[in-house]
Design a protein around this motif. Structure first.
Motif, PDB file in Angstrom:
ATOM      1  N   ALA A  69      51.039  45.954  34.573  1.00 34.88           N
ATOM      2  CA  ALA A  69      49.802  46.502  34.006  1.00 34.88           C
ATOM      3  C   ALA A  69      48.600  45.672  34.436  1.00 34.88           C
ATOM      4  CB  ALA A  69      49.902  46.544  32.484  1.00 34.88           C
ATOM      5  N   ALA A  70      48.762  44.349  34.416  1.00 38.29           N
ATOM      6  CA  ALA A  70      47.676  43.470  34.841  1.00 38.29           C
ATOM      7  C   ALA A  70      47.371  43.649  36.318  1.00 38.29           C
ATOM      8  CB  ALA A  70      48.036  42.010  34.551  1.00 38.29           C
ATOM      9  N   THR A  71      48.408  43.850  37.113  1.00 43.67           N
ATOM     10  CA  THR A  71      48.224  44.029  38.557  1.00 43.67           C
ATOM     11  C   THR A  71      47.488  45.328  38.847  1.00 43.67           C
ATOM     12  OG1 THR A  71      50.293  42.812  38.907  1.00 43.67           O
ATOM     13  CG2 THR A  71      49.414  44.025  40.787  1.00 43.67           C
ATOM     14  N   ALA A  72      47.801  46.382  38.094  1.00 39.71           N
ATOM     15  CA  ALA A  72      47.092  47.654  38.258  1.00 39.71           C
ATOM     16  C   ALA A  72      45.623  47.497  37.881  1.00 39.71           C
ATOM     17  CB  ALA A  72      47.753  48.729  37.396  1.00 39.71           C
ATOM     18  N   LEU A  73      45.353  46.769  36.804  1.00 36.22           N
ATOM     19  CA  LEU A  73      43.960  46.528  36.407  1.00 36.22           C
ATOM     20  C   LEU A  73      43.229  45.708  37.469  1.00 36.22           C
ATOM     21  CD1 LEU A  73      44.280  45.728  32.581  1.00 36.22           C
ATOM     22  CD2 LEU A  73      43.184  47.726  33.625  1.00 36.22           C
ATOM     23  N   ALA A  74      43.925  44.735  38.049  1.00 37.41           N
ATOM     24  CA  ALA A  74      43.302  43.912  39.095  1.00 37.41           C
ATOM     25  C   ALA A  74      42.906  44.768  40.286  1.00 37.41           C
ATOM     26  CB  ALA A  74      44.260  42.798  39.528  1.00 37.41           C
ATOM     27  N   ALA A  75      43.731  45.765  40.609  1.00 37.92           N
ATOM     28  CA  ALA A  75      43.408  46.662  41.728  1.00 37.92           C
ATOM     29  C   ALA A  75      42.127  47.445  41.453  1.00 37.92           C
ATOM     30  CB  ALA A  75      44.568  47.616  41.982  1.00 37.92           C
ATOM     31  N   GLU A  76      41.826  47.647  40.187  1.00 36.13           N
ATOM     32  CA  GLU A  76      40.615  48.379  39.811  1.00 36.13           C
ATOM     33  C   GLU A  76      39.408  47.460  39.624  1.00 36.13           C
ATOM     34  OE1 GLU A  76      41.740  50.308  36.216  1.00 36.13           O
ATOM     35  OE2 GLU A  76      42.912  51.881  37.197  1.00 36.13           O
ATOM     36  N   ARG A  77      39.648  46.264  39.089  1.00 37.42           N
ATOM     37  CA  ARG A  77      38.549  45.426  38.616  1.00 37.42           C
ATOM     38  C   ARG A  77      38.288  44.156  39.410  1.00 37.42           C
ATOM     39  NH1 ARG A  77      40.130  45.197  32.149  1.00 37.42           N
ATOM     40  NH2 ARG A  77      39.932  47.447  31.689  1.00 37.42           N
ATOM     41  N   MET A  78      39.241  43.665  40.136  1.00 38.02           N
ATOM     42  CA  MET A  78      39.115  42.351  40.763  1.00 38.02           C
ATOM     43  C   MET A  78      37.991  42.359  41.800  1.00 38.02           C
ATOM     44  SD  MET A  78      42.300  40.140  42.297  1.00 38.02           S
ATOM     45  CE  MET A  78      42.304  38.348  42.218  1.00 38.02           C
ATOM     46  N   PRO A  79      37.007  41.465  41.657  1.00 38.53           N
ATOM     47  CA  PRO A  79      35.901  41.412  42.625  1.00 38.53           C
ATOM     48  C   PRO A  79      36.410  41.075  44.026  1.00 38.53           C
ATOM     49  CG  PRO A  79      35.367  40.183  40.630  1.00 38.53           C
ATOM     50  CD  PRO A  79      36.829  40.499  40.559  1.00 38.53           C
ATOM     51  N   ASP A  80      35.676  41.525  45.015  1.00 42.49           N
ATOM     52  CA  ASP A  80      36.095  41.315  46.410  1.00 42.49           C
ATOM     53  C   ASP A  80      36.268  39.835  46.753  1.00 42.49           C
ATOM     54  OD1 ASP A  80      36.100  44.026  46.830  1.00 42.49           O
ATOM     55  OD2 ASP A  80      34.116  44.091  47.762  1.00 42.49           O
ATOM     56  N   ASP A  81      35.366  38.990  46.220  1.00 45.41           N
ATOM     57  CA  ASP A  81      35.473  37.561  46.545  1.00 45.41           C
ATOM     58  C   ASP A  81      36.746  36.953  45.956  1.00 45.41           C
ATOM     59  OD1 ASP A  81      34.420  37.882  43.952  1.00 45.41           O
ATOM     60  OD2 ASP A  81      33.471  35.907  44.010  1.00 45.41           O
ATOM     61  N   GLN A  82      37.164  37.443  44.786  1.00 45.98           N
ATOM     62  CA  GLN A  82      38.406  36.945  44.191  1.00 45.98           C
ATOM     63  C   GLN A  82      39.626  37.450  44.965  1.00 45.98           C
ATOM     64  OE1 GLN A  82      38.881  37.286  39.945  1.00 45.98           O
ATOM     65  NE2 GLN A  82      36.738  36.778  39.534  1.00 45.98           N
ATOM     66  N   ILE A  83      39.532  38.639  45.522  1.00 45.03           N
ATOM     67  CA  ILE A  83      40.628  39.150  46.350  1.00 45.03           C
ATOM     68  C   ILE A  83      40.791  38.282  47.593  1.00 45.03           C
ATOM     69  CG2 ILE A  83      41.391  41.081  47.802  1.00 45.03           C
ATOM     70  CD1 ILE A  83      40.155  42.968  45.765  1.00 45.03           C
ATOM     71  N   GLU A  84      39.660  37.861  48.166  1.00 43.68           N
ATOM     72  CA  GLU A  84      39.732  36.988  49.339  1.00 43.68           C
ATOM     73  C   GLU A  84      40.327  35.637  48.976  1.00 43.68           C
ATOM     74  OE1 GLU A  84      39.358  37.767  52.550  1.00 43.68           O
ATOM     75  OE2 GLU A  84      39.274  39.747  51.614  1.00 43.68           O
ATOM     76  N   GLU A  85      40.006  35.142  47.793  1.00 42.24           N
ATOM     77  CA  GLU A  85      40.598  33.884  47.340  1.00 42.24           C
ATOM     78  C   GLU A  85      42.104  34.047  47.129  1.00 42.24           C
ATOM     79  OE1 GLU A  85      39.227  30.824  47.065  1.00 42.24           O
ATOM     80  OE2 GLU A  85      37.517  31.795  48.048  1.00 42.24           O
ATOM     81  N   HIS A 103      50.214  34.602  40.852  1.00 34.97           N
ATOM     82  CA  HIS A 103      50.297  35.464  39.671  1.00 34.97           C
ATOM     83  C   HIS A 103      49.175  35.164  38.673  1.00 34.97           C
ATOM     84  CE1 HIS A 103      54.002  37.679  40.495  1.00 34.97           C
ATOM     85  NE2 HIS A 103      54.434  36.575  41.089  1.00 34.97           N
ATOM     86  N   HIS A 104      48.784  33.913  38.557  1.00 34.80           N
ATOM     87  CA  HIS A 104      47.676  33.576  37.657  1.00 34.80           C
ATOM     88  C   HIS A 104      46.372  34.239  38.111  1.00 34.80           C
ATOM     89  CE1 HIS A 104      44.687  31.410  35.347  1.00 34.80           C
ATOM     90  NE2 HIS A 104      44.121  31.058  36.486  1.00 34.80           N
ATOM     91  N   ARG A 105      46.106  34.198  39.399  1.00 35.29           N
ATOM     92  CA  ARG A 105      44.863  34.783  39.906  1.00 35.29           C
ATOM     93  C   ARG A 105      44.836  36.297  39.715  1.00 35.29           C
ATOM     94  NH1 ARG A 105      41.420  31.712  43.234  1.00 35.29           N
ATOM     95  NH2 ARG A 105      42.131  29.558  43.513  1.00 35.29           N
ATOM     96  N   ILE A 106      45.980  36.934  39.840  1.00 33.47           N
ATOM     97  CA  ILE A 106      46.028  38.371  39.600  1.00 33.47           C
ATOM     98  C   ILE A 106      45.758  38.670  38.128  1.00 33.47           C
ATOM     99  CG2 ILE A 106      47.561  40.385  39.516  1.00 33.47           C
ATOM    100  CD1 ILE A 106      48.905  39.306  42.051  1.00 33.47           C
ATOM    101  N   ALA A 107      46.407  37.906  37.244  1.00 31.97           N
ATOM    102  CA  ALA A 107      46.183  38.110  35.809  1.00 31.97           C
ATOM    103  C   ALA A 107      44.722  37.890  35.450  1.00 31.97           C
ATOM    104  CB  ALA A 107      47.087  37.169  35.009  1.00 31.97           C
ATOM    105  N   ASP A 108      44.124  36.861  36.037  1.00 29.47           N
ATOM    106  CA  ASP A 108      42.708  36.585  35.793  1.00 29.47           C
ATOM    107  C   ASP A 108      41.837  37.716  36.331  1.00 29.47           C
ATOM    108  OD1 ASP A 108      40.531  34.739  34.970  1.00 29.47           O
ATOM    109  OD2 ASP A 108      40.122  34.665  37.122  1.00 29.47           O
ATOM    110  N   GLY A 109      42.229  38.281  37.472  1.00 24.94           N
ATOM    111  CA  GLY A 109      41.464  39.353  38.085  1.00 24.94           C
ATOM    112  C   GLY A 109      41.530  40.665  37.336  1.00 24.94           C
ATOM    113  N   ALA A 110      42.451  40.764  36.359  1.00 24.47           N
ATOM    114  CA  ALA A 110      42.548  41.987  35.555  1.00 24.47           C
ATOM    115  C   ALA A 110      41.348  42.141  34.627  1.00 24.47           C
ATOM    116  CB  ALA A 110      43.849  41.990  34.757  1.00 24.47           C
ATOM    117  N   GLY A 111      40.636  41.034  34.424  1.00 26.02           N
ATOM    118  CA  GLY A 111      39.422  41.108  33.609  1.00 26.02           C
ATOM    119  C   GLY A 111      39.665  41.178  32.119  1.00 26.02           C
TER     120      GLY A 111
END
Length: 226
Positions: free
Chosen positions: A103-119, A144-152
């Motif tokens: 669920a967090a990974t799906a949210l990250a695909a929607e919400r994660m900023p581009d700069d965080q994806i590059e990180e 996995h932590h960065r993905i969870a954080d990217g879920a917003g």
């Protein structure tokens, strides 16, 4: 029998037969692999596993040695493994991870900023080809932590982070004993990253489920075989 398990058994047989005694240095990797009919990669993984349980001592720049095989030394390592195998409650942590992380990974695909994806991409590419198991697990935790954080969602991120610690030992043991586990982890991480980067939440959710369920299935089998 998995290739790594076969390699472990062959080295143990040499010790039991007295071909390798406490304090002895193992022959050169290439020579020992040829003698035992193993690939060098399988031999290397076997050495990692046997060093974890303190049968072998890997000394950087000096070689690999059989330890003293003192009862207390081996007992400490055995207790570690027995505790791990008896603690089947770790399966409950994986079950919760399998619910929350996709669920967090799906949210990250929607919400994660581009700069965080590059990180996140940098985390993935920073792992060297010859990474140790410790490096792999540390990279896995950071990924996995960065993905969870990217879920917003701060609460969701905290819950997922709290589940990481109790599952770390299982990740290490799988990496040491399951053939192809390292390569599979790399491939699945890359697929998860690609799904997030291309903004495909359903695909991101699916890959995260496959990734976590794979470790969970391995652990169930490992506990069942005891």
């Amino acid at each position: 029998m998995a290739v790594t398990d076969e390699a472990i058994e062959k080295i143990k047989a040499m010790i039991v037969a007295g071909e390798l005694r406490p304090g002895d240095r193992l022959p050169r990797e290439a020579d020992l692999a040829e003698r035992l009919g193993l690939s060098r990669n399988s031999l290397r993984e076997a050495v990692k596993a046997l060093s974890l349980i303190r049968v072998l001592d890997v000394r950087q720049g000096d070689g690999t040695f059989v330890t003293s095989l003192a009862p207390q030394l081996l007992l400490d390592a055995l207790n570690f493994i027995v505790d791990f195998h008896r603690d089947d409650t770790v399966l409950e942590f994986f079950e919760v991870r399998r619910i929350l992380e996709p669920a967090a990974t799906a949210l990250a695909a929607e919400r994660m900023p581009d700069d965080q994806i590059e990180e996140l991409r940098k985390v993935l590419t920073s792992l060297p080809a010859d990474a140790t198991i410790d490096e792999l697990v540390a990279n896995d935790l950071e990924f996995h932590h960065r993905i969870a954080d990217g879920a917003g969602n701060g609460l969701l991120c905290s819950l997922i982070d709290s589940l990481s610690g109790p599952t770390t030992r299982a990740r290490i043991w799988r990496g040491l004993t399951q053939s192809g586990a390292v390569e599979k982890t790399r491939e699945q991480h890359a697929a998860i990253l690609d799904a997030i980067a291309t903004r495909r939440p359903d695909l991101a959710r699916s890959w995260a489920t496959v990734h976590i369920a794979g470790v969970e299935d391995w652990l169930r089998l490992a506990l069942h075989e005891l």
